[in-house]
Motif scaffolding. Structure first.
Motif, PDB file in Angstrom:
ATOM      1  N   LYS A   1       0.179  -3.980  -8.129  1.00  0.00           N
ATOM      2  CA  LYS A   1      -1.192  -3.303  -8.495  1.00  0.00           C
ATOM      3  C   LYS A   1      -2.159  -4.217  -7.833  1.00  0.00           C
TER       4      LYS A   1
ATOM      5  N   ARG B   1       0.845  -1.221  -0.026  1.00  0.00           N
ATOM      6  CA  ARG B   1       0.029  -0.071  -0.076  1.00  0.00           C
ATOM      7  C   ARG B   1       0.912   1.284   0.221  1.00  0.00           C
TER       8      ARG B   1
ATOM      9  N   ASN C   1      -1.706  -6.297  -5.044  1.00  0.00           N
ATOM     10  CA  ASN C   1      -1.754  -6.514  -3.406  1.00  0.00           C
ATOM     11  C   ASN C   1      -2.656  -7.765  -3.099  1.00  0.00           C
TER      12      ASN C   1
ATOM     13  N   HIS D   1       2.105   2.341  -3.618  1.00  0.00           N
ATOM     14  CA  HIS D   1       1.066   2.699  -4.579  1.00  0.00           C
ATOM     15  C   HIS D   1       1.650   3.496  -5.728  1.00  0.00           C
TER      16      HIS D   1
END
Length: 509
Positions: free
Chosen positions: A336, A254, A338, A257
């Motif tokens: 992308k 995260r 996760n 990102h």
């Protein structure tokens, strides 16, 4: 600009994917770079050494305890005429020594008994009935998928006749044994499953006279049956820190990102519809891995994801993809997507998958690359992306983003992209979206003006109608006239032709 020109793609030598001992099989970071075969040998060697050390320590403590006990007995057998203070004085230190040694001995010997004691292999029936609730995989309250897999397994074994009955018997017995191994660690559970795979494979190889294809097919069905039944008890067990690793990896992805295709040198053009479709499919496959129960099915998801990546690279470059192109793209897909419980799924495959699948073949190759991708993400730093360390820290903390300039603090101006922005699919998409938003804003303003105009027209029309109705009522007032009362037959024009009414007559009785 010079830094961008000097940027090199992520490169991993194919020799780094193989076992560190040079056996030719694929290695794994979870096994310290070894293949499953070499890791098991190292693990068994270390475990045997630990067992021997525990036995030696236990024997040493036993001898010391016997010597100390003999000295106490000798001291107590002295004549009663001698003072009793010295024995009592020596007894107090020895009691502390004895307690310390006994506790240490108990702790060490328990490790040895766990491997050799029959009670650790099979629990008593009474304990099964009065102890904890049986594992859900063993109880009758199994899921629909478990029932379906069990039926499919029985139907498959019927084609093997006598060997099938033996395989079914051993598989059920193994599941019952595993249900009683509540206190084993994840590595010990993995060792039990791998030992069962190896022993059953050796027996089948003898029966089928070396037909490896038939043995592999049977072992695939055995793995599917066993791991479906044991999934709830062996996936992400409480004795491990897999859940903490999952959360750490998820938070790490995260925080990353903002990493885009250009930073990873990914040879994929998402503006091509077919390429974008393959990227979406690859993301879907790697996410779907968590919904599978069987290690082989999880590996199949990784394989499908990897093949979609190769297709996307091939379409973009108009030539077959290389290994140096594949790994950066796989890292991009993982960032992308996760995927949920990524570390737990990797550990589950590593511990309980048929080892032959991880050592060779495309499944083993793609799984090894996935492990490399996860390891790269965990160690990703400014140097890996050829960024300034201060910029990298600001991006990671969320203070700024490479897609949002700090100069004006707002959205980029809606101008046609030029220079490096024109070559960035992400920035081009952002500008296109801003153009669409601007168009939608103007259209919304026009719609609001039309709504307000329509509202004014409706009010005017209502007022005009009310005025006209009022004028008509004033000009032609409404009068309500009640009709005059009349007889029933007053409107009948032929009354004269009717016979006279009947008159009642009285007859004398």
């Amino acid at each position: 600009m010079s830094q961008r020109k000097e940027r090199r793609g992520i490169h991993v030598d194919q020799s780094e994917l193989h076992c560190n001992k040079g056996c030719g099989y694929y290695g794994n970071a979870a096994w310290q770079g070894l293949c499953s075969k070499c890791w098991r040998e190292e693990y068994q060697r270390a475990r045997q050494k630990q067992i021997q050390e525990d036995w030696a320590l236990a024997e040493k403590l036993q001898r010391e305890e016997e010597v100390a006990y003999a000295s106490i007995q000798g001291a107590q057998s002295q004549p009663l005429s001698q003072p009793q203070a010295p024995p009592q004085a020596s007894l107090a230190p020895f009691s502390k020594f004895e307690e310390k040694k006994t506790n240490e001995k108990t702790r060490k010997v328990t490790t040895v008994k766990k491997f050799f004691s029959p009670s650790s292999r099979t629990a008593p029936k009474k304990e099964n009935q009065e102890g904890k609730t049986p594992s859900p995989s063993i109880s009758r309250q199994s899921s629909i998928e478990t029932d379906r897999v069990s039926r499919d397994f029985v139907d498959f074994l019927k084609t093997l006749h006598k060997p099938g009955r033996e395989v079914h018997k051993q598989s059920r017995a193994f599941i019952e044994i595993m249900a009683n191994k509540k206190d084993l660690s994840a590595d010990e559970l993995s060792e039990c499953v791998q030992d069962f795979y190896q022993n059953l494979s050796d027996r089948l190889m003898t029966h089928f006279k070396g037909s490896s294809e038939r043995v592999e097919r049977v072992m695939d069905e055995v793995e599917k049956y066993i791991m479906t039944r044991l999934y709830k008890s062996v996936f992400c067990p409480e004795t491990t820190d897999d859940e903490e690793k999952d959360l750490a990896t998820q938070n790490r992805i995260r925080a990353l990102h903002w990493v885009d295709i250009q930073m990873l040198c990914v040879p994929v053009d998402e503006e091509i519809p077919e390429v974008s479709d393959n990227v979406v499919k690859a993301i879907t496959d790697v996410i779907e891995m968590d919904s599978k129960r069987v290690p082989r099915d999880k590996l199949a998801c990784i394989t499908r994801c990897s093949k979609h990546i190769f297709s996307a690279i091939k379409i973009t470059k108009s030539e077959p993809a290389s290994a140096d192109d594949f790994l950066p793209t796989l890292i991009y897909i993982v960032l992308k997507a996760n995927p949920p419980r990524l570390q737990s799924n990797i550990q589950y495959i590593t511990r309980f998958c048929n080892p032959s699948r991880l050592m060779t073949g495309e499944d083993g190759y793609y799984f090894t690359n996935l492990c490399c991708a996860v390891a790269f993400i965990e160690k990703l730093d400014a140097q890996s992306l050829n960024l300034d360390p201060e910029d990298f820290e600001r991006y990671m903390s969320g203070q700024t983003s490479p897609r949002r300039p700090e100069a004006d603090g707002g959205w980029p101006q809606v101008d046609p992209p030029t220079g490096s922005a024109a070559s960035s699919p992400a920035l081009s998409q952002v500008y296109q979206n801003l153009d669409l938003l601007s168009g939608l804003g103007s259209r919304q303003d026009r719609v609001l003006e039309g709504v307000q105009s329509l509202q004014r027209d409706l009010i005017t029309w209502q007022e005009s109608v009310e005025r006209e109705v009022q004028e008509i009522l004033e000009k032609y007032p409404l009068e309500i006239r009640l009709p005059a009362p009349s007889a029933i037959d007053s409107d009948n024009v032929e009354n004269d032709r009717l016979p006279p009414p009947l008159t009642p007559q009285v007859f004398a009785g």
